[in-house]
Design an enzyme around this catalytic site. Structure first.
Site, PDB file in Angstrom:
ATOM      1  N   GLU A  42       0.961  -1.074   0.263  1.00 15.45           N
ATOM      2  CA  GLU A  42      -0.130   0.283   0.088  1.00 15.45           C
ATOM      3  C   GLU A  42       0.957   1.168  -0.004  1.00 15.45           C
ATOM      4  O   GLU A  42       1.483   1.425   1.060  1.00 15.45           O
ATOM      5  CB  GLU A  42      -0.823  -0.110   1.344  1.00 15.45           C
ATOM      6  CG  GLU A  42      -1.771   1.291   1.436  1.00 15.45           C
ATOM      7  CD  GLU A  42      -2.354   1.552   2.914  1.00 15.45           C
ATOM      8  OE1 GLU A  42      -2.497   2.673   3.311  1.00 15.45           O
ATOM      9  OE2 GLU A  42      -2.530   0.374   3.203  1.00 15.45           O
ATOM     10  N   THR A  69      -4.499   6.096   2.490  1.00 17.05           N
ATOM     11  CA  THR A  69      -4.713   7.690   2.953  1.00 17.05           C
ATOM     12  C   THR A  69      -5.361   8.402   1.865  1.00 17.05           C
ATOM     13  O   THR A  69      -5.430   9.405   1.774  1.00 17.05           O
ATOM     14  CB  THR A  69      -3.537   8.320   3.471  1.00 17.05           C
ATOM     15  OG1 THR A  69      -2.336   7.274   3.839  1.00 17.05           O
ATOM     16  CG2 THR A  69      -3.765   9.374   4.301  1.00 17.05           C
ATOM     17  N   LYS A 129     -10.411  -1.503   8.309  1.00 16.30           N
ATOM     18  CA  LYS A 129      -9.254  -1.445   8.847  1.00 16.30           C
ATOM     19  C   LYS A 129      -9.370  -0.716  10.173  1.00 16.30           C
ATOM     20  O   LYS A 129      -9.863   0.400  10.300  1.00 16.30           O
ATOM     21  CB  LYS A 129      -8.335  -0.472   7.839  1.00 16.30           C
ATOM     22  CG  LYS A 129      -6.865  -0.007   8.548  1.00 16.30           C
ATOM     23  CD  LYS A 129      -6.080   0.905   7.636  1.00 16.30           C
ATOM     24  CE  LYS A 129      -6.536   2.044   7.980  1.00 16.30           C
ATOM     25  NZ  LYS A 129      -5.546   3.334   7.149  1.00 16.30           N
TER      26      LYS A 129
END
Length: 212
Positions: A42, A69, A129
């Site tokens: 990621e 993000t 998450k």
């Protein structure tokens, strides 16, 4: 929902989260991580020139390469266009979820509280998450699994070789490995052998003693 995404992530169990100010070669970084057994990478949006790094990594081998993000629909579209195979958000971001769904791209939405986990599920998250995981510990994920037994949880934030096994045994489908594996200084130095060593050590820890 993307069942193949979830089944592969559950099998591999770890996502390397790259948050570095300088990446000499994104494709070489991905290759080094894979050599150490980490197949999911990621690249966070706080990384300069993220879209360019994604294109470089995806052109070489896009398997498991995603962007994190992600906060807005515009960012989501840009990163999907750059080749991101999945998106990750730090919290519940409805417009990111909608953009990912429209593009057929899996999305992992960030959450902490039961209310936020439920909201992420309503938004169609492929996985949720839990961040910051270290602040609450493996027991918190175990508690969340009570009312949400079918929700795929990913532990993120402060997960390292000492506690990763505990999060997995508490019910997390996968954990996120950060600077312990992809230390910015090591990435900047292009020390790919060291990245591979760190990745392998982290993967080896996943079957270790249960964390606190």
């Amino acid at each position: 929902m993307h069942p193949d995404f979830l089944s592969r992530l559950t099998k591999d169990r770890v996502i390397a989260v790259v948050r570095a100010p300088h990446i000499p070669d994104a494709a070489a970084l991905c290759a080094a991580l894979r050599a150490g057994g980490v197949r999911w990478i990621e690249f966070t949006r706080t990384t300069p020139s993220l879209a360019a790094h994604l294109r470089r990594a995806v052109a070489e081998d896009g398997t498991g390469v995603g962007a994190g993000t992600v906060m807005t629909a515009a960012q989501a579209r840009e990163l999907i266009d750059a080749g991101a195979g999945y998106l990750v958000t730090p919290g519940c971001r409805p417009e990111v979820a909608e953009t990912a769904a429209a593009a057929g791209v899996p999305v992992v939405l960030g959450a902490l509280t039961p209310t936020e986990v439920g909201r992420a599920v309503d938004l169609g998250a492929d996985a949720v998450k839990i961040f910051p995981a270290r602040a609450f510990g493996p027991g918190y994920l175990r508690d969340l699994a009570g009312p949400f037994p079918e929700v795929p949880l990913v532990a993120s934030g402060g997960v390292d070789a000492d506690n990763a096994a505990g999060f997995l045994r508490a019910g997390a489908r996968a954990v996120c490995a950060g600077s312990q594996v992809v230390a910015p200084s090591v990435v900047a130095a292009a020390d790919w052998a060291e990245i591979t060593r760190r990745a392998r050590a982290f993967v080896d820890s996943l079957d270790g003693p249960e964390g606190p």
